[in-house]
Scaffold this active site. Structure first.
Site, PDB file in Angstrom:
ATOM      1  CG  ASP A 197      45.786 -43.829  11.236  1.00 30.71           C
ATOM      2  OD1 ASP A 197      44.621 -43.479  10.992  1.00 30.71           O
ATOM      3  OD2 ASP A 197      46.434 -44.597  10.503  1.00 30.71           O
ATOM      4  CD  GLU A 280      37.076 -44.475   1.294  1.00 34.48           C
ATOM      5  OE1 GLU A 280      36.932 -45.435   0.493  1.00 34.48           O
ATOM      6  OE2 GLU A 280      38.101 -44.315   1.992  1.00 34.48           O
TER       7      GLU A 280
HETATM    8  C1  UGA Z   1      42.664 -45.978   4.547  1.00 35.23           C
HETATM    9  C2  UGA Z   1      41.465 -45.060   4.721  1.00 35.23           C
HETATM   10  O1  UGA Z   1      41.888 -43.794   5.226  1.00 35.23           O
HETATM   11  C3  UGA Z   1      40.509 -45.709   5.704  1.00 35.23           C
HETATM   12  O2  UGA Z   1      39.466 -44.835   6.004  1.00 35.23           O
HETATM   13  C4  UGA Z   1      40.030 -47.006   5.115  1.00 35.23           C
HETATM   14  O3  UGA Z   1      39.193 -47.656   6.029  1.00 35.23           O
HETATM   15  C5  UGA Z   1      41.240 -47.891   4.850  1.00 35.23           C
HETATM   16  O4  UGA Z   1      42.223 -47.226   4.054  1.00 35.23           O
HETATM   17  C6  UGA Z   1      40.812 -49.131   4.099  1.00 35.23           C
HETATM   18  O5  UGA Z   1      40.208 -48.976   3.046  1.00 35.23           O
HETATM   19  O6  UGA Z   1      41.118 -50.230   4.535  1.00 35.23           O
HETATM   20  P1  UGA Z   1      44.582 -46.735   6.272  1.00 35.23           P
HETATM   21  O7  UGA Z   1      45.427 -45.695   6.888  1.00 35.23           O
HETATM   22  O8  UGA Z   1      45.162 -47.526   5.168  1.00 35.23           O
HETATM   23  O9  UGA Z   1      43.223 -46.083   5.828  1.00 35.23           O
HETATM   24  O10 UGA Z   1      43.989 -47.744   7.350  1.00 35.23           O
HETATM   25  P2  UGA Z   1      44.104 -47.753   8.928  1.00 35.23           P
HETATM   26  O11 UGA Z   1      44.458 -46.414   9.469  1.00 35.23           O
HETATM   27  O12 UGA Z   1      44.921 -48.923   9.319  1.00 35.23           O
HETATM   28  O13 UGA Z   1      42.601 -48.093   9.335  1.00 35.23           O
HETATM   29  C7  UGA Z   1      41.542 -47.182   9.149  1.00 35.23           C
HETATM   30  C8  UGA Z   1      40.747 -47.056  10.444  1.00 35.23           C
HETATM   31  O14 UGA Z   1      40.182 -48.307  10.803  1.00 35.23           O
HETATM   32  C9  UGA Z   1      41.593 -46.595  11.644  1.00 35.23           C
HETATM   33  O15 UGA Z   1      40.862 -45.685  12.426  1.00 35.23           O
HETATM   34  C10 UGA Z   1      41.876 -47.892  12.397  1.00 35.23           C
HETATM   35  O16 UGA Z   1      42.032 -47.708  13.784  1.00 35.23           O
HETATM   36  C11 UGA Z   1      40.640 -48.720  12.092  1.00 35.23           C
HETATM   37  N1  UGA Z   1      40.911 -50.178  12.018  1.00 35.23           N
HETATM   38  C12 UGA Z   1      42.000 -50.649  11.334  1.00 35.23           C
HETATM   39  C13 UGA Z   1      40.068 -51.058  12.654  1.00 35.23           C
HETATM   40  O17 UGA Z   1      39.097 -50.651  13.291  1.00 35.23           O
HETATM   41  N2  UGA Z   1      40.348 -52.412  12.583  1.00 35.23           N
HETATM   42  C14 UGA Z   1      41.430 -52.904  11.924  1.00 35.23           C
HETATM   43  O18 UGA Z   1      41.634 -54.144  11.913  1.00 35.23           O
HETATM   44  C15 UGA Z   1      42.284 -51.993  11.288  1.00 35.23           C
HETATM   45 MN    MN Z   2      45.273 -44.730   8.651  1.00 35.14          MN
END
Ligand code: UGA
Ligand code: MN
Length: 362
Positions: A197, A280
Protein backbone atom coordinates in the site's frame (compact mmCIF):
# COMPACT_ATOMS: atom_id res chain seq x y z
CA UNK A 1 28.38 21.69 16.32
CA UNK A 2 30.11 18.32 16.53
CA UNK A 3 28.10 15.16 16.21
CA UNK A 4 28.87 14.33 19.86
CA UNK A 5 27.56 17.74 20.96
CA UNK A 6 24.49 17.34 18.79
CA UNK A 7 23.67 14.01 20.33
CA UNK A 8 24.37 14.85 23.95
CA UNK A 9 21.60 17.43 24.18
CA UNK A 10 18.02 16.38 24.85
CA UNK A 11 16.68 16.27 21.34
CA UNK A 12 13.48 14.45 22.17
CA UNK A 13 13.12 11.91 19.46
CA UNK A 14 16.41 12.41 17.71
CA UNK A 15 17.65 8.98 18.63
CA UNK A 16 21.42 8.96 18.94
CA UNK A 17 23.37 5.90 17.87
CA UNK A 18 26.73 6.92 19.37
CA UNK A 19 27.46 8.68 22.62
CA UNK A 20 30.30 10.98 23.74
CA UNK A 21 32.79 8.91 25.70
CA UNK A 22 35.23 11.42 27.25
CA UNK A 23 34.05 13.41 30.28
CA UNK A 24 35.50 15.02 33.42
CA UNK A 25 34.35 14.63 37.06
CA UNK A 26 31.94 17.57 36.81
CA UNK A 27 30.44 16.41 33.58
CA UNK A 28 30.16 12.88 34.99
CA UNK A 29 28.01 14.34 37.79
CA UNK A 30 25.91 16.16 35.20
CA UNK A 31 25.59 12.97 33.20
CA UNK A 32 24.24 11.05 36.23
CA UNK A 33 21.58 13.70 36.83
CA UNK A 34 20.81 13.75 33.13
CA UNK A 35 20.45 9.96 32.97
CA UNK A 36 18.17 9.98 36.02
CA UNK A 37 15.97 12.62 34.38
CA UNK A 38 16.00 10.74 31.08
CA UNK A 39 14.94 7.56 32.82
CA UNK A 40 12.08 9.50 34.47
CA UNK A 41 11.12 10.82 31.05
CA UNK A 42 11.08 7.26 29.63
CA UNK A 43 8.96 5.83 32.43
CA UNK A 44 6.42 8.61 32.09
CA UNK A 45 6.20 8.58 28.31
CA UNK A 46 3.30 6.31 27.34
CA UNK A 47 4.68 6.03 23.83
CA UNK A 48 7.81 4.27 24.96
CA UNK A 49 7.55 0.50 25.20
CA UNK A 50 9.21 -1.42 28.01
CA UNK A 51 12.17 -2.25 25.78
CA UNK A 52 13.22 1.42 25.94
CA UNK A 53 15.07 0.91 29.20
CA UNK A 54 17.13 -1.89 27.76
CA UNK A 55 20.15 -1.54 25.61
CA UNK A 56 22.09 -3.64 23.14
CA UNK A 57 22.21 -7.34 23.97
CA UNK A 58 19.55 -7.06 26.67
CA UNK A 59 17.05 -5.75 24.10
CA UNK A 60 17.98 -8.50 21.72
CA UNK A 61 17.54 -11.22 24.34
CA UNK A 62 14.21 -9.77 25.45
CA UNK A 63 12.91 -9.74 21.90
CA UNK A 64 13.99 -13.24 21.01
CA UNK A 65 12.79 -14.92 24.22
CA UNK A 66 9.39 -13.33 24.59
CA UNK A 67 8.30 -12.69 21.08
CA UNK A 68 9.46 -15.50 18.89
CA UNK A 69 6.89 -17.94 20.20
CA UNK A 70 6.99 -19.59 16.82
CA UNK A 71 10.44 -21.07 16.42
CA UNK A 72 9.91 -23.54 13.61
CA UNK A 73 10.31 -22.37 10.00
CA UNK A 74 7.29 -20.87 8.26
CA UNK A 75 5.03 -23.05 6.14
CA UNK A 76 5.75 -21.87 2.62
CA UNK A 77 3.78 -22.67 -0.52
CA UNK A 78 5.36 -21.97 -3.88
CA UNK A 79 2.61 -20.79 -6.21
CA UNK A 80 4.23 -20.91 -9.64
CA UNK A 81 6.96 -22.92 -11.26
CA UNK A 82 10.22 -21.47 -9.91
CA UNK A 83 11.76 -18.94 -12.26
CA UNK A 84 15.37 -18.90 -13.21
CA UNK A 85 16.67 -16.08 -11.06
CA UNK A 86 19.79 -15.59 -13.11
CA UNK A 87 18.11 -14.60 -16.36
CA UNK A 88 18.83 -10.87 -16.13
CA UNK A 89 20.77 -9.71 -19.18
CA UNK A 90 23.04 -7.04 -17.74
CA UNK A 91 24.83 -8.82 -14.95
CA UNK A 92 26.81 -5.76 -13.99
CA UNK A 93 23.64 -4.10 -12.68
CA UNK A 94 22.68 -5.37 -9.20
CA UNK A 95 19.19 -6.86 -9.21
CA UNK A 96 16.68 -5.45 -6.72
CA UNK A 97 14.65 -8.13 -4.90
CA UNK A 98 11.48 -6.31 -3.91
CA UNK A 99 9.64 -8.21 -1.17
CA UNK A 100 5.94 -7.50 -0.70
CA UNK A 101 3.76 -9.13 1.94
CA UNK A 102 0.11 -9.04 0.93
CA UNK A 103 -3.24 -10.31 2.23
CA UNK A 104 -6.75 -10.78 0.91
CA UNK A 105 -9.13 -7.84 1.27
CA UNK A 106 -11.34 -5.84 -1.07
CA UNK A 107 -8.63 -3.29 -1.94
CA UNK A 108 -5.89 -5.88 -2.53
CA UNK A 109 -6.14 -6.16 -6.32
CA UNK A 110 -6.22 -2.36 -6.66
CA UNK A 111 -3.07 -2.06 -4.50
CA UNK A 112 -1.24 -4.83 -6.34
CA UNK A 113 -2.18 -3.46 -9.76
CA UNK A 114 -0.86 0.00 -8.88
CA UNK A 115 2.30 -1.35 -7.27
CA UNK A 116 2.90 -3.88 -10.05
CA UNK A 117 2.63 -1.17 -12.69
CA UNK A 118 5.17 0.95 -10.79
CA UNK A 119 7.52 -2.02 -10.60
CA UNK A 120 7.17 -2.78 -14.30
CA UNK A 121 8.91 0.54 -15.00
CA UNK A 122 11.99 -0.58 -13.06
CA UNK A 123 14.77 -2.48 -14.84
CA UNK A 124 16.51 -5.48 -13.22
CA UNK A 125 13.90 -5.98 -10.52
CA UNK A 126 12.55 -9.27 -9.21
CA UNK A 127 9.26 -9.06 -7.31
CA UNK A 128 8.79 -11.53 -4.47
CA UNK A 129 5.12 -11.38 -3.60
CA UNK A 130 4.16 -13.41 -0.54
CA UNK A 131 0.54 -13.91 0.38
CA UNK A 132 -0.50 -14.14 4.00
CA UNK A 133 -2.60 -17.23 3.28
CA UNK A 134 -2.22 -21.00 3.39
CA UNK A 135 -2.53 -21.18 -0.40
CA UNK A 136 -2.14 -18.92 -3.38
CA UNK A 137 -4.87 -16.81 -4.92
CA UNK A 138 -5.03 -17.55 -8.68
CA UNK A 139 -6.15 -13.95 -9.42
CA UNK A 140 -2.90 -12.68 -7.89
CA UNK A 141 -0.92 -15.17 -10.00
CA UNK A 142 -2.76 -13.99 -13.14
CA UNK A 143 -1.85 -10.37 -12.40
CA UNK A 144 1.81 -11.30 -11.89
CA UNK A 145 2.01 -13.14 -15.21
CA UNK A 146 0.24 -10.31 -17.02
CA UNK A 147 2.72 -7.71 -15.75
CA UNK A 148 5.58 -9.57 -17.42
CA UNK A 149 8.17 -8.77 -14.77
CA UNK A 150 10.33 -11.45 -13.12
CA UNK A 151 8.55 -12.66 -10.00
CA UNK A 152 8.30 -15.31 -7.34
CA UNK A 153 4.85 -15.94 -5.91
CA UNK A 154 4.70 -17.58 -2.50
CA UNK A 155 2.16 -18.02 0.29
CA UNK A 156 2.89 -18.21 4.00
CA UNK A 157 0.11 -17.67 6.51
CA UNK A 158 0.40 -15.79 9.79
CA UNK A 159 0.64 -18.45 12.55
CA UNK A 160 -2.76 -18.89 14.23
CA UNK A 161 -1.32 -17.90 17.64
CA UNK A 162 -0.95 -14.33 16.34
CA UNK A 163 -4.16 -14.18 14.31
CA UNK A 164 -6.15 -14.07 17.57
CA UNK A 165 -4.42 -10.89 18.73
CA UNK A 166 -6.20 -7.54 18.49
CA UNK A 167 -3.14 -5.95 16.91
CA UNK A 168 -1.21 -8.82 15.30
CA UNK A 169 2.25 -8.40 13.78
CA UNK A 170 1.40 -7.83 10.13
CA UNK A 171 3.35 -9.24 7.21
CA UNK A 172 5.89 -11.06 9.37
CA UNK A 173 5.44 -14.71 8.35
CA UNK A 174 5.40 -13.70 4.68
CA UNK A 175 8.55 -11.56 4.97
CA UNK A 176 10.29 -14.35 6.86
CA UNK A 177 9.30 -16.74 4.07
CA UNK A 178 10.80 -14.37 1.50
CA UNK A 179 14.06 -14.26 3.47
CA UNK A 180 14.15 -18.04 3.42
CA UNK A 181 13.53 -18.11 -0.32
CA UNK A 182 16.24 -15.54 -1.03
CA UNK A 183 18.78 -17.36 1.12
CA UNK A 184 18.14 -20.58 -0.84
CA UNK A 185 17.97 -19.07 -4.31
CA UNK A 186 19.89 -15.80 -4.56
CA UNK A 187 23.56 -15.09 -4.03
CA UNK A 188 23.76 -11.41 -4.79
CA UNK A 189 21.61 -8.35 -5.27
CA UNK A 190 19.80 -5.82 -3.14
CA UNK A 191 16.84 -6.56 -0.88
CA UNK A 192 14.05 -4.07 -0.22
CA UNK A 193 10.81 -4.54 1.73
CA UNK A 194 8.01 -2.73 -0.08
CA UNK A 195 4.52 -3.03 1.41
CA UNK A 196 1.65 -3.28 -1.06
CA UNK A 197 0.00 0.00 0.00
CA UNK A 198 2.98 2.39 -0.01
CA UNK A 199 3.82 4.84 -2.84
CA UNK A 200 7.19 4.65 -4.54
CA UNK A 201 9.04 7.30 -6.56
CA UNK A 202 10.95 5.59 -9.39
CA UNK A 203 14.09 7.45 -8.27
CA UNK A 204 14.10 5.31 -5.12
CA UNK A 205 15.23 2.32 -7.17
CA UNK A 206 18.25 4.19 -8.58
CA UNK A 207 19.16 5.15 -5.04
CA UNK A 208 19.01 1.70 -3.46
CA UNK A 209 20.50 -0.30 -6.33
CA UNK A 210 24.11 0.36 -5.35
CA UNK A 211 23.62 -0.47 -1.66
CA UNK A 212 26.95 -1.97 -0.61
CA UNK A 213 25.89 -3.02 2.90
CA UNK A 214 22.84 -1.26 4.20
CA UNK A 215 21.28 1.95 3.03
CA UNK A 216 18.72 4.15 4.76
CA UNK A 217 16.49 7.03 3.68
CA UNK A 218 13.38 8.96 4.78
CA UNK A 219 9.83 7.59 4.53
CA UNK A 220 7.07 10.18 4.26
CA UNK A 221 3.75 10.01 6.15
CA UNK A 222 5.06 8.01 9.10
CA UNK A 223 3.91 8.89 12.62
CA UNK A 224 3.43 12.31 14.16
CA UNK A 225 6.42 13.93 12.44
CA UNK A 226 5.04 13.22 8.95
CA UNK A 227 8.29 11.40 8.26
CA UNK A 228 10.62 8.78 9.67
CA UNK A 229 14.17 9.65 8.64
CA UNK A 230 17.79 8.99 9.47
CA UNK A 231 19.67 12.08 10.61
CA UNK A 232 22.92 12.58 8.75
CA UNK A 233 25.92 14.50 9.99
CA UNK A 234 29.07 14.78 7.95
CA UNK A 235 27.79 12.09 5.58
CA UNK A 236 27.14 9.60 8.39
CA UNK A 237 23.89 8.45 9.98
CA UNK A 238 24.00 9.69 13.58
CA UNK A 239 20.39 9.21 14.70
CA UNK A 240 16.77 9.12 13.66
CA UNK A 241 14.01 11.68 13.40
CA UNK A 242 11.02 9.52 14.23
CA UNK A 243 8.10 10.24 16.53
CA UNK A 244 8.08 6.72 18.02
CA UNK A 245 11.59 5.91 19.23
CA UNK A 246 10.24 3.30 21.71
CA UNK A 247 13.70 2.25 22.78
CA UNK A 248 14.55 1.09 19.30
CA UNK A 249 18.18 1.43 18.25
CA UNK A 250 17.14 1.75 14.61
CA UNK A 251 13.94 3.79 14.64
CA UNK A 252 13.17 3.21 10.96
CA UNK A 253 10.14 2.14 8.96
CA UNK A 254 10.16 -1.06 6.94
CA UNK A 255 10.27 1.03 3.75
CA UNK A 256 13.25 3.09 4.94
CA UNK A 257 16.15 0.74 4.30
CA UNK A 258 17.70 -1.61 1.76
CA UNK A 259 20.19 -4.40 2.34
CA UNK A 260 22.86 -6.03 0.23
CA UNK A 261 21.98 -9.74 0.00
CA UNK A 262 25.51 -10.76 0.99
CA UNK A 263 24.51 -9.71 4.55
CA UNK A 264 21.67 -12.25 4.55
CA UNK A 265 24.24 -14.97 3.95
CA UNK A 266 26.69 -13.48 6.41
CA UNK A 267 23.97 -13.47 9.09
CA UNK A 268 21.91 -16.56 8.27
CA UNK A 269 19.72 -16.26 11.38
CA UNK A 270 18.73 -12.62 10.98
CA UNK A 271 14.96 -12.41 10.70
CA UNK A 272 11.87 -10.50 11.85
CA UNK A 273 10.33 -10.99 15.27
CA UNK A 274 6.59 -11.29 15.71
CA UNK A 275 6.33 -8.07 17.68
CA UNK A 276 4.34 -5.13 16.36
CA UNK A 277 6.56 -2.13 15.76
CA UNK A 278 9.83 -3.91 16.51
CA UNK A 279 10.17 -5.93 13.30
CA UNK A 280 12.62 -3.57 11.60
CA UNK A 281 14.78 -3.03 14.68
CA UNK A 282 15.08 -6.75 15.42
CA UNK A 283 16.28 -7.44 11.89
CA UNK A 284 18.61 -4.47 11.66
CA UNK A 285 20.20 -5.15 15.05
CA UNK A 286 21.27 -8.54 13.71
CA UNK A 287 22.88 -7.34 10.51
CA UNK A 288 24.24 -3.87 11.30
CA UNK A 289 27.45 -4.61 13.14
CA UNK A 290 29.00 -1.23 12.42
CA UNK A 291 26.84 1.89 12.13
CA UNK A 292 29.60 3.39 9.99
CA UNK A 293 28.46 0.99 7.23
CA UNK A 294 25.05 2.68 6.92
CA UNK A 295 24.85 4.51 3.60
CA UNK A 296 22.64 7.61 3.62
CA UNK A 297 20.57 7.82 0.43
CA UNK A 298 18.09 10.32 -1.05
CA UNK A 299 20.44 13.32 -1.05
CA UNK A 300 21.79 12.65 2.43
CA UNK A 301 18.32 11.80 3.69
CA UNK A 302 16.75 15.09 2.66
CA UNK A 303 14.38 13.78 -0.03
CA UNK A 304 11.18 11.77 0.30
CA UNK A 305 11.16 9.01 -2.30
CA UNK A 306 8.72 6.66 -0.59
CA UNK A 307 5.49 7.33 1.31
CA UNK A 308 3.74 5.21 3.89
CA UNK A 309 0.34 5.78 2.31
CA UNK A 310 -2.66 3.96 3.73
CA UNK A 311 -5.74 2.99 1.78
CA UNK A 312 -9.16 3.24 3.39
CA UNK A 313 -10.33 -0.30 3.95
CA UNK A 314 -13.66 -1.03 2.31
CA UNK A 315 -15.53 -4.05 3.64
CA UNK A 316 -16.24 -6.69 1.04
CA UNK A 317 -19.84 -6.27 -0.20
CA UNK A 318 -22.25 -9.13 0.56
CA UNK A 319 -24.73 -9.18 -2.30
CA UNK A 320 -27.64 -11.11 -3.69
CA UNK A 321 -27.25 -11.15 -7.49
CA UNK A 322 -29.96 -9.42 -9.56
CA UNK A 323 -32.94 -11.70 -10.00
CA UNK A 324 -33.76 -10.45 -13.48
CA UNK A 325 -30.70 -10.96 -15.68
CA UNK A 326 -31.16 -10.56 -19.40
CA UNK A 327 -29.11 -13.29 -21.04
CA UNK A 328 -25.92 -12.23 -22.83
CA UNK A 329 -25.45 -9.00 -20.86
CA UNK A 330 -22.12 -8.29 -19.24
CA UNK A 331 -23.55 -8.72 -15.75
CA UNK A 332 -22.52 -12.33 -15.11
CA UNK A 333 -18.95 -11.64 -16.28
CA UNK A 334 -18.88 -8.54 -14.09
CA UNK A 335 -20.10 -10.40 -11.01
CA UNK A 336 -17.50 -13.08 -11.66
CA UNK A 337 -14.77 -10.39 -11.70
CA UNK A 338 -16.11 -8.92 -8.43
CA UNK A 339 -15.97 -12.35 -6.85
CA UNK A 340 -12.53 -13.20 -8.25
CA UNK A 341 -11.07 -9.91 -7.01
CA UNK A 342 -12.76 -10.28 -3.62
CA UNK A 343 -14.65 -7.01 -4.00
CA UNK A 344 -17.92 -8.77 -3.29
CA UNK A 345 -19.30 -12.15 -2.37
CA UNK A 346 -22.65 -13.42 -3.60
CA UNK A 347 -25.39 -15.51 -2.12
CA UNK A 348 -28.95 -15.99 -3.33
CA UNK A 349 -30.35 -15.98 0.21
CA UNK A 350 -28.22 -13.52 2.23
CA UNK A 351 -26.76 -10.05 1.74
CA UNK A 352 -28.01 -6.87 0.13
CA UNK A 353 -30.33 -7.43 -2.85
CA UNK A 354 -28.94 -5.91 -6.05
CA UNK A 355 -30.65 -5.03 -9.29
CA UNK A 356 -29.88 -3.67 -12.74
CA UNK A 357 -31.42 -0.40 -13.79
CA UNK A 358 -32.19 -0.88 -17.53
CA UNK A 359 -32.44 2.12 -19.84
CA UNK A 360 -35.82 0.86 -21.03
CA UNK A 361 -37.13 1.10 -17.45
CA UNK A 362 -37.36 4.88 -17.60
C1 UGA B 1 3.56 -0.51 9.21
C2 UGA B 1 4.89 -0.81 8.53
O1 UGA B 1 5.03 0.01 7.37
C3 UGA B 1 4.90 -2.27 8.13
O2 UGA B 1 6.04 -2.55 7.38
C4 UGA B 1 4.81 -3.10 9.38
O3 UGA B 1 4.76 -4.46 9.03
C5 UGA B 1 3.53 -2.74 10.11
O4 UGA B 1 3.43 -1.34 10.35
C6 UGA B 1 3.49 -3.44 11.45
O5 UGA B 1 4.43 -3.25 12.21
O6 UGA B 1 2.51 -4.11 11.75
P1 UGA B 1 1.04 -0.51 8.26
O7 UGA B 1 0.71 0.39 7.15
O8 UGA B 1 0.61 -0.12 9.62
O9 UGA B 1 2.59 -0.79 8.24
O10 UGA B 1 0.55 -2.01 8.00
P2 UGA B 1 -0.14 -2.65 6.73
O11 UGA B 1 0.09 -1.85 5.50
O12 UGA B 1 -1.52 -3.02 7.11
O13 UGA B 1 0.67 -4.02 6.61
C7 UGA B 1 2.03 -4.07 6.23
C8 UGA B 1 2.20 -5.09 5.11
O14 UGA B 1 1.84 -6.38 5.57
C9 UGA B 1 1.34 -4.81 3.87
O15 UGA B 1 2.08 -5.08 2.70
C10 UGA B 1 0.16 -5.76 4.03
O16 UGA B 1 -0.39 -6.17 2.80
C11 UGA B 1 0.79 -6.93 4.77
N1 UGA B 1 -0.16 -7.61 5.70
C12 UGA B 1 -0.97 -6.88 6.52
C13 UGA B 1 -0.22 -8.98 5.71
O17 UGA B 1 0.49 -9.65 4.96
N2 UGA B 1 -1.11 -9.60 6.57
C14 UGA B 1 -1.94 -8.90 7.39
O18 UGA B 1 -2.74 -9.52 8.13
C15 UGA B 1 -1.87 -7.50 7.35
MN1 MN C 1 0.66 0.08 5.15
Amino acid sequence: MTSAAMLSGNHGCLVGISKPTVFTGASAMFLLVYLALWKYHDINNPLLASASSLTGDETRAAISLQDNIIEEPEQITSCDPPVNVTTFKNESVPVIYFVTPTYARSVQMAELTRLGQTLSSVPALHWILVEDAPKCNPAVGKLLRRLGIPFTHLASAMPSAYKKLKNPPRGVSNRRAALQWIRSNVKQGVLYFGDDDNSYDLRLFDEIRDTRNISMFPVGLVGDYAVSAPVVYDGKVVGFYDSWPAGRRFAVDMAGFAVNIKLLHQFPNATFVYKVGFEEDSFLQEIVTDVGFIEAKAANCTQILVWHTRTVQVPMAMLQPPTLIIEDTSISGLLHALDENKLASFSTSRGKPSSVHYLTDV
